[in-house]
Design a protein around this motif. Structure first.
Motif, mmCIF file in Angstrom:
data_model
loop_
_atom_site.group_PDB
_atom_site.id
_atom_site.type_symbol
_atom_site.label_atom_id
_atom_site.label_comp_id
_atom_site.label_asym_id
_atom_site.label_seq_id
_atom_site.Cartn_x
_atom_site.Cartn_y
_atom_site.Cartn_z
ATOM 1 N N ASP A 34 0.790 -1.230 0.012
ATOM 2 C CA ASP A 34 0.021 -0.128 -0.040
ATOM 3 C C ASP A 34 0.659 1.197 -0.073
ATOM 4 O OD1 ASP A 34 -2.170 -1.354 -0.045
ATOM 5 O OD2 ASP A 34 -2.847 -1.310 2.052
ATOM 6 N N LEU A 35 1.798 1.192 0.859
ATOM 7 C CA LEU A 35 2.826 2.218 0.782
ATOM 8 C C LEU A 35 3.606 2.724 -0.626
ATOM 9 C CD1 LEU A 35 3.974 4.389 2.702
ATOM 10 C CD2 LEU A 35 5.936 2.956 3.222
ATOM 11 N N ARG A 36 3.785 1.427 -1.323
ATOM 12 C CA ARG A 36 4.279 1.760 -2.722
ATOM 13 C C ARG A 36 3.334 2.272 -3.562
ATOM 14 N NH1 ARG A 36 6.605 -3.386 -2.080
ATOM 15 N NH2 ARG A 36 5.038 -4.330 -3.097
ATOM 16 N N TYR A 37 1.893 1.971 -3.502
ATOM 17 C CA TYR A 37 0.841 2.187 -4.472
ATOM 18 C C TYR A 37 0.550 3.670 -4.009
ATOM 19 C CZ TYR A 37 -3.744 2.847 -6.688
ATOM 20 O OH TYR A 37 -4.612 3.125 -7.139
ATOM 21 N N TRP A 38 0.422 4.031 -3.039
ATOM 22 C CA TRP A 38 -0.151 5.477 -2.602
ATOM 23 C C TRP A 38 1.195 6.410 -2.779
ATOM 24 C CZ3 TRP A 38 -4.938 6.213 -3.259
ATOM 25 C CH2 TRP A 38 -5.779 5.363 -2.857
ATOM 26 N N GLY A 39 2.395 5.814 -2.675
ATOM 27 C CA GLY A 39 3.688 6.596 -2.763
ATOM 28 C C GLY A 39 3.435 7.212 -4.438
ATOM 29 N N SER A 40 3.528 6.091 -5.325
ATOM 30 C CA SER A 40 3.564 6.322 -6.669
ATOM 31 C C SER A 40 2.131 7.153 -7.041
ATOM 32 C CB SER A 40 3.346 4.855 -7.224
ATOM 33 O OG SER A 40 3.450 5.024 -8.766
ATOM 34 N N ARG A 41 0.927 6.892 -6.567
ATOM 35 C CA ARG A 41 0.039 7.764 -7.138
ATOM 36 C C ARG A 41 0.077 9.328 -6.650
ATOM 37 N NH1 ARG A 41 -2.680 6.376 -11.304
ATOM 38 N NH2 ARG A 41 -4.657 6.822 -10.574
ATOM 39 N N ARG A 42 0.660 9.333 -5.312
ATOM 40 C CA ARG A 42 0.874 10.781 -5.063
ATOM 41 C C ARG A 42 2.125 11.437 -5.733
ATOM 42 N NH1 ARG A 42 1.318 15.229 -4.507
ATOM 43 N NH2 ARG A 42 0.825 16.615 -2.673
ATOM 44 N N ALA A 43 3.013 10.673 -6.145
ATOM 45 C CA ALA A 43 4.336 11.303 -7.055
ATOM 46 C C ALA A 43 3.607 11.669 -8.219
ATOM 47 C CB ALA A 43 5.486 10.133 -6.796
ATOM 48 N N SER A 44 2.887 10.867 -8.817
ATOM 49 C CA SER A 44 2.205 10.825 -10.256
ATOM 50 C C SER A 44 1.174 12.030 -10.401
ATOM 51 C CB SER A 44 2.226 9.680 -10.845
ATOM 52 O OG SER A 44 1.230 8.971 -10.400
ATOM 53 N N ALA A 45 0.759 12.487 -9.339
ATOM 54 C CA ALA A 45 -0.489 13.290 -9.281
ATOM 55 C C ALA A 45 -0.477 14.468 -9.935
ATOM 56 C CB ALA A 45 -1.110 13.502 -8.064
ATOM 57 N N GLN A 46 -1.287 14.835 -11.092
ATOM 58 C CA GLN A 46 -1.408 16.148 -11.669
ATOM 59 C C GLN A 46 -2.703 16.833 -11.298
ATOM 60 O OE1 GLN A 46 -0.795 15.630 -15.868
ATOM 61 N NE2 GLN A 46 0.094 13.665 -15.340
ATOM 62 N N LEU A 47 -2.397 17.964 -10.581
ATOM 63 C CA LEU A 47 -3.732 18.824 -9.866
ATOM 64 C C LEU A 47 -3.939 19.282 -11.222
ATOM 65 C CD1 LEU A 47 -5.322 19.790 -7.492
ATOM 66 C CD2 LEU A 47 -3.566 21.603 -7.192
#
Length: 158
Positions: A71-84
């Protein structure tokens, strides 16, 4: 060879071998509330990871550690790639806008076009890559579209 001399699989070791959560190949567009949701999920994952590490060693509960790490890998990846993407002018259906439409049977539905991680159709949020959202994007009030085989008319955008 006798079964007595083979090592049986450890059920917890097998459970700890969790596959990674799939990450979408689409751009990770998020609304302001979606970004806050990603931050909250990442914080929850960090807390679970820290708790699993502090819980008496990794070998004590390998499943909890595997789940927390995944879960830490998933959410870390999603947060890093987020485009507001800020919802700007909603004169047409765009990412972040809320659209209300009328179905042929006279019923109304309202949905906000959001990112994948914040989508929840039951709560009135659909991902921008969903077929319904794709049918609505770029439309204006009074325009029609086909969703799930039925024609709808857009009555408001906000």
């Amino acid at each position: 060879m006798s079964v007595a001399f083979t090592k049986e699989g450890d059920a917890e070791a097998v459970a700890a071998d969790l596959p990674d959560r799939p990450i979408s190949t689409h751009p990770n567009l998020v609304t302001t509330s979606g970004l806050a949701q990603l931050d909250a999920e990442l914080a929850t994952a960090r807390t679970a990871y820290d708790a699993a590490q502090a819980g008496g060693g990794i070998s004590a509960d390998r499943t909890a550690m595997a789940r927390a790490t995944r879960d830490l890998r998933y959410w870390g990846s999603r947060r890093a790639s987020a485009q507001l993407i800020e919802a700007a002018d909603c004169d047409q259906v765009r990412f972040g806008c809320t659209v209300t439409f009328e179905r042929a049977d006279g019923t109304f539905a309202t949905y906000r076009i959001t990112g994948e991680d914040e989508a929840d159709p039951a709560a009135g949020r659909i991902a921008y890559i969903a077929p319904a959202a794709r049918a609505l994007l770029g439309k204006s009030v009074g325009d029609t579209a086909v969703i799930a085989g039925g024609e709808i008319e857009i009555v408001s955008i906000g």
